[in-house]
Scaffold this motif. Structure first.
Motif, short mmCIF file in Angstrom:
data_model
loop_
_atom_site.label_atom_id
_atom_site.label_comp_id
_atom_site.label_asym_id
_atom_site.label_seq_id
_atom_site.Cartn_x
_atom_site.Cartn_y
_atom_site.Cartn_z
N HIS A 36 0.84 -1.19 0.00
CA HIS A 36 0.00 0.00 0.00
C HIS A 36 0.89 1.25 0.00
O HIS A 36 2.06 1.19 0.34
N CYS A 37 0.28 2.36 -0.38
CA CYS A 37 1.02 3.62 -0.41
C CYS A 37 1.36 4.02 1.02
O CYS A 37 0.49 4.10 1.87
N PRO A 38 2.65 4.28 1.31
CA PRO A 38 3.01 4.61 2.70
C PRO A 38 2.43 5.97 3.12
O PRO A 38 2.36 6.26 4.31
N HIS A 39 1.99 6.77 2.15
CA HIS A 39 1.48 8.10 2.48
C HIS A 39 -0.03 8.09 2.72
O HIS A 39 -0.49 8.47 3.78
N CYS A 40 -0.82 7.61 1.74
CA CYS A 40 -2.28 7.65 1.90
C CYS A 40 -2.84 6.28 2.27
O CYS A 40 -4.05 6.14 2.45
N GLN A 41 -1.97 5.28 2.40
CA GLN A 41 -2.37 3.94 2.84
C GLN A 41 -3.26 3.18 1.84
O GLN A 41 -3.70 2.08 2.11
N ARG A 61 4.66 8.98 -9.11
CA ARG A 61 3.74 9.45 -8.07
C ARG A 61 2.65 8.43 -7.78
O ARG A 61 2.28 7.65 -8.64
N CYS A 62 2.10 8.48 -6.55
CA CYS A 62 0.98 7.62 -6.18
C CYS A 62 -0.24 8.00 -7.02
O CYS A 62 -0.52 9.17 -7.22
N ARG A 63 -0.99 6.99 -7.51
CA ARG A 63 -2.15 7.25 -8.37
C ARG A 63 -3.20 8.08 -7.63
O ARG A 63 -3.90 8.88 -8.24
N TYR A 64 -3.30 7.90 -6.33
CA TYR A 64 -4.39 8.54 -5.57
C TYR A 64 -3.99 9.88 -4.96
O TYR A 64 -4.60 10.90 -5.24
N CYS A 65 -2.95 9.86 -4.14
CA CYS A 65 -2.62 11.10 -3.43
C CYS A 65 -1.54 11.91 -4.13
O CYS A 65 -1.22 13.01 -3.70
N LYS A 66 -0.99 11.38 -5.22
CA LYS A 66 0.03 12.08 -6.01
C LYS A 66 1.33 12.35 -5.26
O LYS A 66 2.15 13.15 -5.71
ZN LIG Z 1 -0.80 7.57 -1.92
#
Ligand SMILES: [Zn+2]
Length: 253
Positions: A36-41, A61-66
């Motif tokens: 999972h993304c360590p930033h937005c989980q 970049r993360c697809r969701y939180c960029k």
């Molecule tokens: Zn993210």
């Protein structure tokens, strides 16, 4: 075609390596849950988990939180895929290729964990010693006796150095993790490989240490962990060990 398979195998095992790198030091499960993304989980979708390709397509970049994704991921993906390819070119489609790939993959995980946390997890090095010793029974590159001597000589010599250092300077210079790591390396590469690894690791480590000391004005002891240099030395010994030893003997004729 086979080369492609080896690159793909290398790249595919990377997400598992990354999971080990992040979760082993925290003693989390390495089986569940998925990445999972360590930033937005948010969980990473399987189509966003294609090594190297996804990083480029998502522009890092993360697809969701960029939030930007650490360069560590594509870097490890690239190194692992490349290792797989080089090992395949050396050993061909064989059990030796798979075993030495597992060995190099373990070294990659150990290197990254040691760089971040200054520890070498026993859960990798100790089973690694056993796997290396068992592997010597089935692959033609190394005999059981050579593997056994590699474990004792590799682990033993570092243990001796560590003990003398501690006795002499009254402080710990090398961790027990390094001792177990070199025992594992000896199990896979034999006693000559273990000695070559100590030599190369110390050489590259000292040069790097001196550079870091000059640049950052840090105490040598705290500058950098030794594990990554042992791992690097072991990889060089695995790829070029025969050539280096032959070259050395040639020089000393
Ligand atoms: Zn993210």
């Amino acid at each position: 075609m086979w080369y492609m398979v080896s690159i793909i195998l290398g790249a595919m095992s990377v997400s598992f390596l990354n999971v080990c790198i992040f979760r082993l030091p925290k003693e989390e499960s390495i089986v569940t849950p998925g990445s999972h993304c360590p930033h937005c989980q948010k969980p990473v979708k399987f189509y966003d988990n294609v090594p190297l390709v996804s990083y480029i397509l998502l522009n890092g970049r993360c697809r969701y939180c960029k939030e930007s994704i650490s360069i560590q991921y594509p870097l490890i993906e690239g190194i692992t895929a490349l290792s797989s390819l080089i090992l395949f070119m050396k050993f061909g489609p064989s059990l030796s290729y798979l075993i030495y790939f597992a060995f190099v993959a373990a070294l990659i995980v150990i290197t990254v964990i040691d760089l971040y946390h200054q520890i070498i997890p026993d859960v990798i090095s100790l089973p690694g010693i056993g796997v290396g010793l068992l592997a010597s029974l089935i692959i033609p590159q190394i005999t059981f006796l050579n593997s056994l001597i590699g474990i004792l000589l590799g682990g033993g010599s570092l243990f001796l150095v560590a003990t003398i250092y501690q006795w002499f300077f009254k402080r710990e210079g090398m961790g027990g993790g390094d001792v177990k790591l070199l025992a594992m390396i000896g199990a896979f590469l034999g006693w000559k490989g273990a000695i070559l690894t100590i030599f190369l690791g110390s050489l590259i480590g000292s040069i790097t240490g001196i550079i870091v000391m000059i640049l950052k004005r840090k105490d040598f002891k705290y500058a950098i962990p030794f594990g990554p240099f042992l791992a690097l030395g072991a990889v060089i010994a695995l790829f070029y060990g025969q050539d280096l030893i032959r070259w050395y003997l040639y020089l000393n004729r």
